[in-house]
Structures are given as C-alpha cells and as structure tokens.
Design a protein around this motif. Sequence first.
Motif, PDB file in Angstrom:
ATOM      1  N   GLU A  38       0.851  -1.197   0.000  1.00 20.27           N
ATOM      2  CA  GLU A  38       0.000   0.000   0.000  1.00 20.27           C
ATOM      3  C   GLU A  38       0.884   1.243   0.000  1.00 20.27           C
ATOM      4  O   GLU A  38       1.838   1.341   0.759  1.00 20.27           O
ATOM      5  CB  GLU A  38      -0.850  -0.039   1.266  1.00 20.27           C
ATOM      6  CG  GLU A  38      -1.800   1.086   1.420  1.00 20.27           C
ATOM      7  CD  GLU A  38      -2.636   0.908   2.683  1.00 20.27           C
ATOM      8  OE1 GLU A  38      -3.112   1.928   3.186  1.00 20.27           O
ATOM      9  OE2 GLU A  38      -2.818  -0.219   3.164  1.00 20.27           O
ATOM     10  N   LEU A  39       0.571   2.186  -0.870  1.00 24.34           N
ATOM     11  CA  LEU A  39       1.254   3.470  -0.873  1.00 24.34           C
ATOM     12  C   LEU A  39       0.588   4.332   0.189  1.00 24.34           C
ATOM     13  O   LEU A  39      -0.618   4.553   0.159  1.00 24.34           O
ATOM     14  CB  LEU A  39       1.154   4.128  -2.247  1.00 24.34           C
ATOM     15  CG  LEU A  39       1.864   5.457  -2.414  1.00 24.34           C
ATOM     16  CD1 LEU A  39       3.371   5.279  -2.206  1.00 24.34           C
ATOM     17  CD2 LEU A  39       1.593   6.025  -3.782  1.00 24.34           C
ATOM     18  N   ASP A  40       1.378   4.788   1.135  1.00 22.19           N
ATOM     19  CA  ASP A  40       0.835   5.573   2.237  1.00 22.19           C
ATOM     20  C   ASP A  40       0.809   7.053   1.874  1.00 22.19           C
ATOM     21  O   ASP A  40       1.496   7.499   0.972  1.00 22.19           O
ATOM     22  CB  ASP A  40       1.697   5.349   3.483  1.00 22.19           C
ATOM     23  CG  ASP A  40       0.933   5.581   4.759  1.00 22.19           C
ATOM     24  OD1 ASP A  40      -0.018   6.382   4.751  1.00 22.19           O
ATOM     25  OD2 ASP A  40       1.274   4.971   5.774  1.00 22.19           O
ATOM     26  N   SER A  41       0.010   7.821   2.603  1.00 17.21           N
ATOM     27  CA  SER A  41      -0.047   9.264   2.375  1.00 17.21           C
ATOM     28  C   SER A  41       1.128   9.976   3.029  1.00 17.21           C
ATOM     29  O   SER A  41       1.411  11.119   2.713  1.00 17.21           O
ATOM     30  CB  SER A  41      -1.360   9.826   2.910  1.00 17.21           C
ATOM     31  OG  SER A  41      -1.421   9.635   4.305  1.00 17.21           O
ATOM     32  N   LEU A  42       1.822   9.303   3.932  1.00 14.96           N
ATOM     33  CA  LEU A  42       2.976   9.881   4.599  1.00 14.96           C
ATOM     34  C   LEU A  42       4.167   9.903   3.646  1.00 14.96           C
ATOM     35  O   LEU A  42       4.443   8.915   2.969  1.00 14.96           O
ATOM     36  CB  LEU A  42       3.347   9.066   5.841  1.00 14.96           C
ATOM     37  CG  LEU A  42       4.588   9.527   6.588  1.00 14.96           C
ATOM     38  CD1 LEU A  42       4.275  10.777   7.397  1.00 14.96           C
ATOM     39  CD2 LEU A  42       5.113   8.437   7.474  1.00 14.96           C
ATOM     40  N   ALA A  43       4.855  11.012   3.574  1.00 16.19           N
ATOM     41  CA  ALA A  43       6.093  11.126   2.814  1.00 16.19           C
ATOM     42  C   ALA A  43       7.147  11.733   3.725  1.00 16.19           C
ATOM     43  O   ALA A  43       6.856  12.654   4.489  1.00 16.19           O
ATOM     44  CB  ALA A  43       5.897  11.979   1.570  1.00 16.19           C
ATOM     45  N   MET A  44       8.336  11.202   3.669  1.00 20.98           N
ATOM     46  CA  MET A  44       9.438  11.696   4.498  1.00 20.98           C
ATOM     47  C   MET A  44      10.462  12.378   3.597  1.00 20.98           C
ATOM     48  O   MET A  44      10.655  11.977   2.452  1.00 20.98           O
ATOM     49  CB  MET A  44      10.109  10.545   5.243  1.00 20.98           C
ATOM     50  CG  MET A  44       9.204   9.831   6.226  1.00 20.98           C
ATOM     51  SD  MET A  44       8.658  10.850   7.594  1.00 20.98           S
ATOM     52  CE  MET A  44      10.190  11.183   8.406  1.00 20.98           C
ATOM     53  N   VAL A  45      11.128  13.395   4.130  1.00 21.38           N
ATOM     54  CA  VAL A  45      12.211  14.070   3.415  1.00 21.38           C
ATOM     55  C   VAL A  45      13.517  13.628   4.061  1.00 21.38           C
ATOM     56  O   VAL A  45      13.712  13.798   5.269  1.00 21.38           O
ATOM     57  CB  VAL A  45      12.056  15.601   3.469  1.00 21.38           C
ATOM     58  CG1 VAL A  45      13.206  16.270   2.742  1.00 21.38           C
ATOM     59  CG2 VAL A  45      10.727  16.018   2.863  1.00 21.38           C
TER      60      VAL A  45
END
Length: 144
Positions: A38-45
């Motif tokens: 599943e592709l999550d809505s959270l993105a990290m930099v």
Amino acid sequence: MLRRRSVLILGVVVLMAFDGLWLLHRQTRAGPPVTHIELDSLAMVVPTRRPAARLVDGRWDMDPRPDTERPFPGLPRLAYVSLAPDPTLGHAVRMIRDLRQRGICNVLIREGGSPSGVLDFPGGRDRGLQIPALVLCGEAIGDG
C-alpha cells in the motif's frame, strides 16, 4: 433450434459450476499469503547523502532494519532502502519479499523520491529527497 439452445445453456451451466469449484479449491488450499503493498499518504524528506540499504546478490550491504529513532513520536520507524544496483521490477519484488520475511513493514524506497530543495538536516545542509512511504504489512501510517 430448441434442442441446440438447451445444450448450449446446459454447457454454460456446467462450465460455470466447474469454474466455481476451481475457485473454491484455490481459496481453501494452503499456500503463501497474498502480498499486499500500500502506498501511504505519509512522505518523508531525507538528505540525498544518506546511504540506503541495498540488496546485492541476495545479501544486504547494510542492515535494512529501520533506524532506532522515530521520525515523529507515535509513528513507526521507516526502513530506507535502494533498488541499486539493479532497479528492475524483479529486483524490487525480491527486495520486498525479503523485507516482509524480516518483518519490516514500513519502507522508504530511494528511487521513488523526488527532489525537494536544500534543507537543514541534523547532519548539516543538504538537498532533500521527498519519498512516499510504502506499507508492506500491518497498518498504514498516514491516512493510507
């Protein structure tokens, strides 16, 4: 004409019954679980200089387990991996299977990132790479 139609209807019913039995047999048979990603809505930099774990010839060049520090309180830790040196779908599938076997559920894949400009990181200024999180098992981190 009526006889042909009856034979055709009977044939369709028999084929549908066999198809249903075959599907039932496939679902009840023991086997490996279905893989769900599943592709999550959270993105990290992350800083572009940060090294990512790579799977080379079936072995990890560094430990793929997530860092001991959490990005935010209450969020699970995220593993940071790279598809290098073989960025193909087959290699990605092998890597995901290996991570799932290790119980690593939340992953950032370096090649899935996009540049986000120069930022201040704990190790100094660096170009950022914004990477969406993948959920390989368990629950979504963000709103999924």
